[in-house]
Motif scaffolding. Sequence first.
Motif, PDB file in Angstrom:
ATOM      1  N   PHE A  58     -11.661  21.629 -10.007  1.00 39.44           N
ATOM      2  CA  PHE A  58     -12.217  20.368 -10.512  1.00 39.44           C
ATOM      3  C   PHE A  58     -11.257  19.216 -10.244  1.00 39.44           C
ATOM      4  N   ALA A  59     -11.828  18.032 -10.096  1.00 44.12           N
ATOM      5  CA  ALA A  59     -11.086  16.774 -10.075  1.00 44.12           C
ATOM      6  C   ALA A  59     -11.724  15.868 -11.124  1.00 44.12           C
ATOM      7  N   PHE A  60     -10.900  15.173 -11.903  1.00 45.40           N
ATOM      8  CA  PHE A  60     -11.468  14.371 -12.992  1.00 45.40           C
ATOM      9  C   PHE A  60     -10.499  13.253 -13.353  1.00 45.40           C
ATOM     10  N   GLY A  61     -11.045  12.196 -13.955  1.00 42.11           N
ATOM     11  CA  GLY A  61     -10.217  11.083 -14.386  1.00 42.11           C
ATOM     12  C   GLY A  61     -11.024   9.802 -14.457  1.00 42.11           C
ATOM     13  N   THR A  62     -10.324   8.706 -14.704  1.00 37.77           N
ATOM     14  CA  THR A  62     -10.946   7.388 -14.804  1.00 37.77           C
ATOM     15  C   THR A  62     -10.759   6.660 -13.481  1.00 37.77           C
ATOM     16  N   ASN A  63     -11.858   6.249 -12.871  1.00 40.32           N
ATOM     17  CA  ASN A  63     -11.759   5.593 -11.573  1.00 40.32           C
ATOM     18  C   ASN A  63     -11.396   4.118 -11.727  1.00 40.32           C
ATOM     19  N   ASP A  64     -11.327   3.416 -10.596  1.00 38.92           N
ATOM     20  CA  ASP A  64     -10.907   2.011 -10.621  1.00 38.92           C
ATOM     21  C   ASP A  64     -11.903   1.105 -11.326  1.00 38.92           C
ATOM     22  N   ALA A  65     -13.120   1.583 -11.528  1.00 41.53           N
ATOM     23  CA  ALA A  65     -14.116   0.796 -12.254  1.00 41.53           C
ATOM     24  C   ALA A  65     -14.074   1.100 -13.751  1.00 41.53           C
ATOM     25  N   PHE A  66     -13.045   1.822 -14.190  1.00 40.28           N
ATOM     26  CA  PHE A  66     -12.874   2.212 -15.591  1.00 40.28           C
ATOM     27  C   PHE A  66     -14.035   3.080 -16.065  1.00 40.28           C
ATOM     28  N   GLU A  67     -14.457   3.989 -15.178  1.00 38.93           N
ATOM     29  CA  GLU A  67     -15.502   4.958 -15.491  1.00 38.93           C
ATOM     30  C   GLU A  67     -14.899   6.358 -15.426  1.00 38.93           C
ATOM     31  N   TYR A  68     -15.190   7.169 -16.442  1.00 36.91           N
ATOM     32  CA  TYR A  68     -14.699   8.547 -16.434  1.00 36.91           C
ATOM     33  C   TYR A  68     -15.643   9.400 -15.590  1.00 36.91           C
ATOM     34  N   VAL A  69     -15.092  10.119 -14.614  1.00 38.56           N
ATOM     35  CA  VAL A  69     -15.908  10.914 -13.693  1.00 38.56           C
ATOM     36  C   VAL A  69     -15.294  12.298 -13.527  1.00 38.56           C
ATOM     37  N   VAL A  70     -16.158  13.288 -13.215  1.00 39.92           N
ATOM     38  CA  VAL A  70     -15.723  14.662 -12.973  1.00 39.92           C
ATOM     39  C   VAL A  70     -16.407  15.165 -11.709  1.00 39.92           C
TER      40      VAL A  70
ATOM     41  N   SER B 162      11.885  21.223  -0.462  1.00 38.98           N
ATOM     42  CA  SER B 162      11.160  19.948  -0.425  1.00 38.98           C
ATOM     43  C   SER B 162       9.970  19.965   0.523  1.00 38.98           C
ATOM     44  N   THR B 163       9.643  21.113   1.088  1.00 41.64           N
ATOM     45  CA  THR B 163       8.471  21.186   1.956  1.00 41.64           C
ATOM     46  C   THR B 163       7.204  21.201   1.104  1.00 41.64           C
ATOM     47  N   ARG B 164       6.131  20.700   1.673  1.00 40.96           N
ATOM     48  CA  ARG B 164       4.872  20.624   0.931  1.00 40.96           C
ATOM     49  C   ARG B 164       3.685  20.973   1.822  1.00 40.96           C
ATOM     50  N   LYS B 165       2.641  21.494   1.186  1.00 36.24           N
ATOM     51  CA  LYS B 165       1.429  21.864   1.898  1.00 36.24           C
ATOM     52  C   LYS B 165       0.246  21.285   1.150  1.00 36.24           C
ATOM     53  N   GLN B 166      -0.623  20.579   1.880  1.00 33.79           N
ATOM     54  CA  GLN B 166      -1.784  19.986   1.220  1.00 33.79           C
ATOM     55  C   GLN B 166      -2.761  21.070   0.782  1.00 33.79           C
ATOM     56  N   MET B 167      -3.226  20.960  -0.473  1.00 32.98           N
ATOM     57  CA  MET B 167      -4.190  21.898  -1.031  1.00 32.98           C
ATOM     58  C   MET B 167      -5.601  21.328  -0.981  1.00 32.98           C
ATOM     59  N   THR B 168      -5.740  20.040  -1.324  1.00 31.06           N
ATOM     60  CA  THR B 168      -7.048  19.394  -1.303  1.00 31.06           C
ATOM     61  C   THR B 168      -6.866  17.902  -1.471  1.00 31.06           C
ATOM     62  N   ASP B 169      -7.918  17.140  -1.258  1.00 30.57           N
ATOM     63  CA  ASP B 169      -7.910  15.724  -1.599  1.00 30.57           C
ATOM     64  C   ASP B 169      -9.328  15.275  -1.905  1.00 30.57           C
ATOM     65  N   ILE B 170      -9.441  14.108  -2.503  1.00 27.37           N
ATOM     66  CA  ILE B 170     -10.735  13.541  -2.866  1.00 27.37           C
ATOM     67  C   ILE B 170     -10.640  12.032  -2.712  1.00 27.37           C
ATOM     68  N   GLY B 171     -11.722  11.405  -2.300  1.00 29.72           N
ATOM     69  CA  GLY B 171     -11.729   9.976  -1.992  1.00 29.72           C
ATOM     70  C   GLY B 171     -11.852   9.076  -3.199  1.00 29.72           C
ATOM     71  N   ILE B 172     -11.117   9.365  -4.251  1.00 27.90           N
ATOM     72  CA  ILE B 172     -11.052   8.521  -5.445  1.00 27.90           C
ATOM     73  C   ILE B 172      -9.605   8.529  -5.925  1.00 27.90           C
TER      74      ILE B 172
ATOM     75  N   ASP C 291      -7.648   4.649  -2.877  1.00 30.62           N
ATOM     76  CA  ASP C 291      -8.936   5.276  -3.121  1.00 30.62           C
ATOM     77  C   ASP C 291      -8.929   6.741  -2.706  1.00 30.62           C
ATOM     78  N   ARG C 292      -7.776   7.389  -2.811  1.00 29.81           N
ATOM     79  CA  ARG C 292      -7.694   8.816  -2.467  1.00 29.81           C
ATOM     80  C   ARG C 292      -6.624   9.486  -3.309  1.00 29.81           C
ATOM     81  N   SER C 293      -6.948  10.679  -3.805  1.00 30.31           N
ATOM     82  CA  SER C 293      -5.990  11.507  -4.544  1.00 30.31           C
ATOM     83  C   SER C 293      -5.801  12.803  -3.769  1.00 30.31           C
ATOM     84  N   THR C 294      -4.552  13.203  -3.555  1.00 32.28           N
ATOM     85  CA  THR C 294      -4.233  14.384  -2.762  1.00 32.28           C
ATOM     86  C   THR C 294      -3.392  15.341  -3.586  1.00 32.28           C
ATOM     87  N   LEU C 295      -3.672  16.633  -3.475  1.00 33.85           N
ATOM     88  CA  LEU C 295      -2.928  17.661  -4.196  1.00 33.85           C
ATOM     89  C   LEU C 295      -2.128  18.491  -3.203  1.00 33.85           C
TER      90      LEU C 295
END
Length: 660
Positions: A213-225, A188-198, A176-180
């Motif tokens: 922006f963050a966008f996509g289809t959530n686990d309930a098969f609903e498109y959200v932005v 191979s080093t990485r730095k977190q830019m943002t995350d969202i609880g979906i 339930d979280r997406s991280t960028l």
Amino acid sequence: MTIRLARPLLVALCLAACGTAATAADLIPTADFARRATITDPALSPDGLHVSVAYHDEDGKTHGIAIFAIADMSHPVALIKMPPYELPAEMIWTSNTRVVVARGKRDGSIGNTSYTGELMAIDIDGKNADYLYGPEGYGKRAGTRATDEGWGFIEGAPPTSNGHFYMRATSWTNQDRSTLYDVDAKTSTRKQMTDIGIGGMSFMVASDGNTRFAFGTNDAFEYVVFRRDSNGGWAKVPADREHQWFRPIAQVAGSKRMYATYSPGGVGGEFVEQDEDGGNRRVIRKDDFGEVTSSGLWTPAPLRPFGTRAKTGIPSVTYVDAQDPTAKLHMALSQKFPGSFVRFIDFSEDGGELMFDVSSDRDPGRVMLINTKTFKVTALYTVEPWIDPARMAERRPVHFKASDGLELEAILTIPKGKGEANLPMVLLPHGGPHDISDDWFYDTDAQFLASRGYLVLQVNYRGSGDRGNAFQEAGYRQWGTRIQDDLIDGVKWAISQKMADPNRVCVYGASFGGYSAMMLPERAPGMFKCTVGYAGIYDLAMMYTKGDIKGTKSGRSYLDTTIGKDPAALAAISPVNGVDKLNLPIMLVHGEDDERAPFAQFKAMKAALDAAHKPYESLTKSGERHGFVKPANVEEFYNKLAAFLDRNIGDGAGAKSAAP
């Protein structure tokens, strides 16, 4: 390192000018349709000197990464083969010498490519391979941190190459979280830019590196932005009827504005430029029938769309500014290749080199490079050099009204030299069924059938993609009813136009099309003279217990949304329960290792036919998945298909097999 390739790859690299040797045979060899492209998915290095491609061996299951110097496309400077059935799902150059690869797999020839969630990087010569993301414990990062238990995806890169790229990731344990992340592909080093609880969200990153922006289809098969607010939090963009299916595309360079697409009222599409909050919206293109895209129609950096087109019909570009130099270049190339669509793939970072492809309804495609200063064109490779476009059939988009008045699009493939009246016809329903559609471009199944003398009808029934969300949602929980009626209405239309002989119509489909191939004769007895189900779903309730869709929360939500859970309703629209109505010749084809439509589906249909004492033909293959990949198996299937159709609706030509 330099690796000398086997002859099949060298043949695939033959330039468009090489052509195809003429044959005295009346029929194009079946083997020509059974072969697969050897190299696909090209990406140009920032300096325009190299190209990376996905390599596919002739066995159909071995894939890899090949890197070529533009100056010599006859041999790669690097070739890395991947484990069986794995392939590079996506590649991006992070510098002139390093490529990042997202690993993927494909469940057969008609299965979608899925990401494994693992990312790797290699140098231009195939050396210094590193494992950037995934559960394995090797590579530079292995000594500095634990392995990654999740899925990683390439999300883009800074506008000027600096060795870094953007990666989004979702943990297995916290889906339930997406991280960028911003990732250095060399260290191979990485730095977190943002995350969202979906989980499963994509991100739009502005040219300054800030996520907007963050966008996509959530686990309930609903498109959200969601839009990033001034405090770094996320505010959900409210859905409204006028601007449904809002999709952020890119920032307008040097401004606070953005490009986006909509589906107005859920119907058709718009491509717009607007403020990030939705204000001051300027419609660049609107289409009342199909969605609008700018794919393949962008300038070099600073990126901006120079044209748009509707996703339906024959591609027709509308230029944003006809005086734009990139638009002029596209116009000139389009005039050079009449009857084809020119797609811009990649510019070099300085804009001096452009890689583009040219394809059409009869041409699988040719990839070329043009110097934007001298206008010198270099042919890089032909996608399927054994296919002669001059011998292929016209594919014609048409519109008709369904029995309830809804306007539908279909694609007709018209056999060469047979006229356009009273033809034997094959109805070819596409898979999916949702967010998939048939289009004008080259289609192997349709061209094979047309080469054997059949008119081919492909209907984009309700539920298909590219028409807006209202059209797609109109097919939810209509799998065995209204969707099938749309296909039946398409057959009736072709007959009313006197193109199809009403006494010589068969149906052949794969995946959901295989479901339709069995459902249609049950719903319209007597309309079809034979039917062929290939890798089909025949028992809908089984989708909740077998196959790979049920394995994720989002997959289960998809099933709940599109077919429902009511046992009686699922039984009523499952072909296994209506076999008493199947009074016609039947063929079933299936891969025994299919993960999407598991072999249990074939067994269930076979058992139902046996119990009802219904005769049928069958072809199954071990080691094959969702659609055959081994050329010998594909060729055997096509020959059996042609012979089966010929016996039932043909004139004898379809049973002949031309020698290569």
